[in-house]
Design a protein around this motif. Structure first.
Motif, short mmCIF file in Angstrom:
data_model
loop_
_atom_site.label_atom_id
_atom_site.label_comp_id
_atom_site.label_asym_id
_atom_site.label_seq_id
_atom_site.Cartn_x
_atom_site.Cartn_y
_atom_site.Cartn_z
N ASP A 43 0.82 -1.21 0.00
CA ASP A 43 0.00 0.00 0.00
C ASP A 43 0.86 1.25 0.00
O ASP A 43 0.65 2.16 -0.81
CB ASP A 43 -0.93 -0.03 1.21
CG ASP A 43 -1.80 1.20 1.31
OD1 ASP A 43 -2.35 1.64 0.28
OD2 ASP A 43 -1.95 1.73 2.44
N THR B 234 -4.91 5.49 -1.35
CA THR B 234 -5.33 4.23 -1.96
C THR B 234 -6.83 4.07 -1.81
O THR B 234 -7.37 4.26 -0.73
CB THR B 234 -4.61 3.06 -1.29
OG1 THR B 234 -3.20 3.27 -1.41
CG2 THR B 234 -5.00 1.73 -1.91
N SER C 297 -5.56 4.40 -6.81
CA SER C 297 -5.56 5.52 -5.87
C SER C 297 -6.21 6.72 -6.54
O SER C 297 -6.39 6.76 -7.75
CB SER C 297 -4.14 5.86 -5.41
OG SER C 297 -3.35 6.25 -6.50
#
Length: 193
Positions: A77, A94, A145
């Motif tokens: 992430d 994200t 994202s």
């Protein structure tokens, strides 16, 4: 003392991208717990490399050297987010992340390499590959994202706000230049969905 040579333009761009990567890592208090390391950044290619040294508290057992899956997902992430932020110059939270664990992640450190596949105005897509110290691929991730709006308003967004919006009175143009519908969700003006 030998004279210090001047940096080339390419070296300066790389250093600026690495500075941005470090800023993205330092911005989030959660990263203080993980302690990731900025290894490489290339804004033009949309690629970053982030290292994560093993510590007992990141493992699945006190006496082992295997990273916990949640730590691996966190690394994916943060590397994906950072790649988009370095590429676009904007914070990019994200909104979707999918990860495949391919084998146990053992060893003294992991390295995540994130590459931006596409960076649009409202959605960016990124792939992340995570390798162990021996170079074995331990996990792959694909994320999306939403880059934050530019800090300065774009003139075309102001012009679009003055036009009628397809006869639907519930839709309005936000200051970020994206369509917002109270019943359907968020849509980008350039989206192909």
């Amino acid at each position: 003392m030998p004279a210090r040579r001047a940096r080339t333009e390419e070296e300066q761009v790389t250093e600026d991208a690495l500075t941005r990567l470090r800023a993205e890592i330092d911005r989030c208090p959660f990263h203080d717990l993980l302690r990731p390391q900025a290894l490489h950044a290339d804004a033009d290619a949309g690629t970053v490399r982030v290292g994560l040294p093993f510590r007992t508290e990141l493992g699945i057992r006190e006496d082992g050297d295997t990273f916990h899956g949640g730590v691996i997902a966190s690394l994916a992430d943060l590397a994906g987010h950072a790649a988009v932020a370095v590429r676009t110059g904007r914070v990019s939270p994200t909104i979707d992340l999918r990860i495949d664990y391919l084998r146990a992640a053992r060893g003294e450190a992991l390295v995540a390499t994130a590459t931006v596949l596409r960076a649009g105005r409202s959605i960016a897509r990124v792939d992340v590959h995570i390798h162990d110290p021996g170079g074995a691929l331990v996990a792959v991730a694909r994320g999306r994202s939403a880059p934050s709006p530019d800090p300065t308003p774009r003139p075309e967004a102001h012009q679009a706000a003055k036009r009628p919006l397809m006869g639907d009175s519930r839709r309005r143009l936000s200051t970020a230049g994206t369509w917002r519908s109270s019943t359907v969700g968020w849509y980008s003006a350039d989206s192909t969905r």
